[in-house]
Design an enzyme around this catalytic site. Structure first.
Site, PDB file in Angstrom:
ATOM      1  N   ASP A   1       0.795  -1.289   0.318  1.00  0.00           N
ATOM      2  CA  ASP A   1       0.036  -0.058   0.136  1.00  0.00           C
ATOM      3  C   ASP A   1       0.945   0.956   0.177  1.00  0.00           C
ATOM      4  O   ASP A   1       2.403   1.212   0.049  1.00  0.00           O
ATOM      5  CB  ASP A   1      -1.102   0.114   0.991  1.00  0.00           C
ATOM      6  CG  ASP A   1      -2.293   0.879   0.784  1.00  0.00           C
ATOM      7  OD1 ASP A   1      -2.586   2.069  -0.227  1.00  0.00           O
ATOM      8  OD2 ASP A   1      -2.940   0.415   1.195  1.00  0.00           O
TER       9      ASP A   1
HETATM   10  C1  NOJ Z   1      -3.648   3.891   0.547  1.00  0.00           C
HETATM   11  C2  NOJ Z   1      -5.578   2.979   0.184  1.00  0.00           C
HETATM   12  O1  NOJ Z   1      -4.868   2.687   1.405  1.00  0.00           O
HETATM   13  C3  NOJ Z   1      -5.661   1.596  -0.536  1.00  0.00           C
HETATM   14  O2  NOJ Z   1      -6.901   1.166  -0.767  1.00  0.00           O
HETATM   15  C4  NOJ Z   1      -5.245   2.926  -2.134  1.00  0.00           C
HETATM   16  O3  NOJ Z   1      -5.334   1.619  -3.074  1.00  0.00           O
HETATM   17  C5  NOJ Z   1      -4.096   3.314  -2.528  1.00  0.00           C
HETATM   18  N1  NOJ Z   1      -3.418   4.522  -0.938  1.00  0.00           N
HETATM   19  C6  NOJ Z   1      -3.664   3.857  -3.424  1.00  0.00           C
HETATM   20  O4  NOJ Z   1      -4.271   5.471  -3.476  1.00  0.00           O
END
Ligand code: NOJ
Length: 675
Positions: A231
């Site tokens: 993430d």
């Molecule tokens: C953080 C989030 O937790 C995730 O769900 C998302 O896809 C990514 N950032 C990218 O934006």
């Protein structure tokens, strides 16, 4: 990707140091792709990813709502629409579906997932994977899914986002892993493109560097052939977790654990080469990551067609296809849940004079819900617009909303005017989603006061809820005659709500998450393990002194403008399966669709089992007076559970089988099952 001065890392792309870019600007994406393909040494195309969670331009309901349609075909079609729109807009990698089974509504991200039940979440997972990845006959129709967040992110302590999680092995395997396993199984038909590791630590090991979950379970036991991305910033955060001494250490741990791509930092880029040279990381680990990523890029056809044709970009930018708007509307209509309808105030007559109240009702930008990007305001239908489109005589008085003060004059006028008051209350988009945990999940701001003032007028009040999480509605349920749960339904929200309010559509949605009376009941979920002292009259049982021992509205609950009765549950053991049949009858006076639900309980087992578990459902459309037998063939293989070694076990003994219209009101039959 709209800011003019943004650094797009062109030089790094040219130097072959970037493999993926996040964004939804197709013109820019083509420019960057050209650099990667034509100017970098190896000419490997970029994979362009984006958070297309519940639609790009055709935004449909947030997942917690859409799963409440219990309509797998619909869930697949909306995912396919999202895939088509994404491809047309230069995006070939969607950071969806989000499959976190979530039981604590304080966590803002409950909005993004399919609710509290692992079985429903698994069906949702399969439908979404089919929709996103299933039709590979033409490059325009599929994208690479990025299944997230792996794993157990939703159990962050106290519902506080990014917080620590701890649980038994059996809990992980029985509740949190099933939708991810289902996604891999469904993806096997094409290719299981990718997974995203979650931010949280699980039993002390951050999921970004967790070799048990990534290598042993996901890539090993499940055989997931795609790649795993962190993430955003996840690798660096392992230093804050205190599990890595520095960024290089975090990067090495992550790669070794099976993480293939670094989102949001330069740690892999800056440190892995040297780590290999220093003997800290076997080169095979990086080779494997590269192979997995290239396999997905190849499967997407990026080597043959790296660019998005200008015509599709133009077509996309011009107008939302009517068929997309229609699908968004269908999904919105099927996701609405009627919680209460005292005195059958709903549906209201089309010629009634409506006082529409609440700042949310007139704000078209608030219909799309968390994680919506790429939508066009002109496509959004507010509830005010929806009522007008339906030909209603409506006067709008914002009066107030989730934030700020109430407007006394407007409240007065709304109460004096109109035959019926429709009050739209709830949450702003910004109140749910990532980093939007709440310690209080009652209606925010002065909205209760507003509802109190409106009901004091003596006029019938229809309360429409617009929110991204289950709310604590004990107060509202006691005082208000009508509660219509409309979530954040996407661009067609206003039209969908209007069609339900006027009775053109009979509501059929059900809750995917239990609603508590008060916040302190969280986590409240129907499929909890039994205790030695189940809540009862005695003081010394498992309950609160100051709150009811059950949910206000349980999982699977939702009313209709007609009524349904369940009769004659019959369960037959056919050797390998249980053949379950129940008769569902429309006992009211109008046509309606019911979601018939089947649950089981393993009465005695070697581990404490949930008091109920969903095992099947069917949507059944019935005319007034019509009865239909609804059947489920439940393989006995589905009656087992995972033990604390992560082994799936089937244990002979007593089981209860239930059927009904929600998780509480059910018929039941007990039987002895041998495997
Ligand atoms: C953080 C989030 O937790 C995730 O769900 C998302 O896809 C990514 N950032 C990218 O934006």
């Amino acid at each position: 990707m709209s800011a003019a001065k943004r650094d797009y890392h062109e030089d790094d792309i040219r130097a072959g140091l970037v493999g993926s870019v996040m964004g939804n600007d197709p013109v820019k994406a083509n420019e960057l792709q050209k650099i990667a393909v034509e100017e970098s040494r190896l000419g490997i195309p970029l994979i362009i990813g984006f958070d297309v969670i519940h639609g790009l331009r055709g935004v449909f309901p947030i997942a917690i709502a859409e799963a409440g349609s219990f309509d797998d075909d619909l869930m697949e079609r909306t995912a396919r629409m999202a895939a088509e729109e994404s491809r047309a807009y230069g995006i070939s990698w969607n950071f969806a579906p989000m499959l976190d089974v979530a039981r604590d509504a304080r966590w803002g991200r409950v909005s993004e997932g399919p609710g509290e039940d692992p079985y429903l979440a698994s069906r949702f997972a399969r439908a979404k994977i089919r929709g996103l990845q299933g039709r590979t006959d033409s490059a325009e129709t599929y994208v690479a899914a990025c299944v997230k967040h792996f794993v157990a992110y939703s159990t962050c302590e106290g519902g506080r986002d990014y917080n620590t999680t701890s649980m038994s092995v059996s809990q992980l395997y029985n509740v949190y892993l099933p939708p991810f396993k289902a996604a891999v199984e469904e993806g096997a038909a094409t290719a299981m493109a990718s997974f995203m590791a979650s931010f949280n630590d699980l039993n002390g090991v951050p999921c970004t560097v967790n070799a048990w979950t990534l290598r042993d379970i996901l890539k090993g036991a499940y055989g997931m052939e795609g790649f795993v991305v962190s993430d955003a910033n996840g690798i660096r955060e392992c230093v804050s977790h205190g599990i890595a001494a520095n960024e290089r250490d975090a990067g090495v741990q992550a790669a070794k654990a099976g993480l293939d791509m670094d989102m949001g930092t330069h740690i892999f880029r800056d440190h892995l080469k040297k780590a290999i040279e220093d003997g800290l990381l076997p080169v095979e680990v990086v080779d494997e990551a590269v192979r997995r990523i290239l396999t997905v890029k190849t499967w997407l056809g990026l080597f043959e067609r790296p660019y998005t044709p200008e015509e599709t970009i133009r077509a996309y930018a011009e107008a939302l296809p009517e068929s997309h708007a229609a699908l968004c509307r269908e999904a919105a209509e099927k996701s609405i849940v009627l919680l209460k309808n005292e005195g059958n105030i709903l549906p209201i007559k089309r010629d009634a004079k409506v006082s529409l109240v609440g700042s949310l009702a007139g704000n078209a930008g608030e219909v799309v819900g968390a994680w919506s990007m790429g939508w066009e305001k002109k496509d959004c239908v507010s509830i005010l617009d929806g009522l007008r489109n339906a030909g209603a005589t409506v006067r709008y008085y914002p009066c107030g909303g989730p934030e700020g003060e109430l407007n006394e004059d407007e409240i007065q006028s709304a109460c004096n005017d109109g035959d019926v008051i429709v009050a739209v209350v709830g949450e702003l988009i910004s109140m749910s989603g990532e980093a939007s945990s709440k310690a209080d999940i009652t209606l925010p701001g002065k909205q209760r006061e507003l509802l109190e003032r409106l009901t004091a007028s003596g006029k019938p009040v229809v309360t429409v809820l617009m929110n991204g999480r289950p709310l604590a509605l004990g107060w509202e349920a006691e005082r208000l005659p009508v509660l219509l749960e409309a979530w954040h339904l996407g661009i067609q929200m206003g039209n969908a709500v209007a069609s339900v309010i006027f009775g053109d559509v009979n509501p059929s949605g059900k809750l995917t998450s239990s609603f508590p009376f008060v916040t302190g009941q969280e986590p409240t979920y129907y499929n909890h393990p039994n205790t030695g002292r189940p809540a009862g009259k005695s003081k010394f049982t498992s309950k609160y002194l100051d709150a009811p021992a059950k949910a206000l509205y349980p999982f699977g609950y939702g009313l209709s403008y007609t009524t349904f009765a369940y009769e004659n549950l019959r369960v037959t053991d056919t050797g390998d399966s249980l053949d379950i049949a129940v008769t569902v009858r429309n006992t009211g006076s109008r046509e309606g669709t019911e979601v018939a639900q089947f649950y089981i309980r393993d009465v005695t087992a070697s581990l404490v089992r949930p008091v109920k578990e969903l095992k099947g459902y069917r949507r059944v459309a019935l005319s007034p007076g019509e009865a239909r037998e609804v059947r489920l063939t439940l393989s006995k293989r589905n009656l087992g559970f995972y033990d604390n070694r992560g082994e799936y076990v089937l244990e002979d003994g007593l089981f209860r089988v239930y059927a009904g219209g929600d998780s509480e009101n059910v018929l039941e039959q007990e039987l002895d099952v041998r495997f």
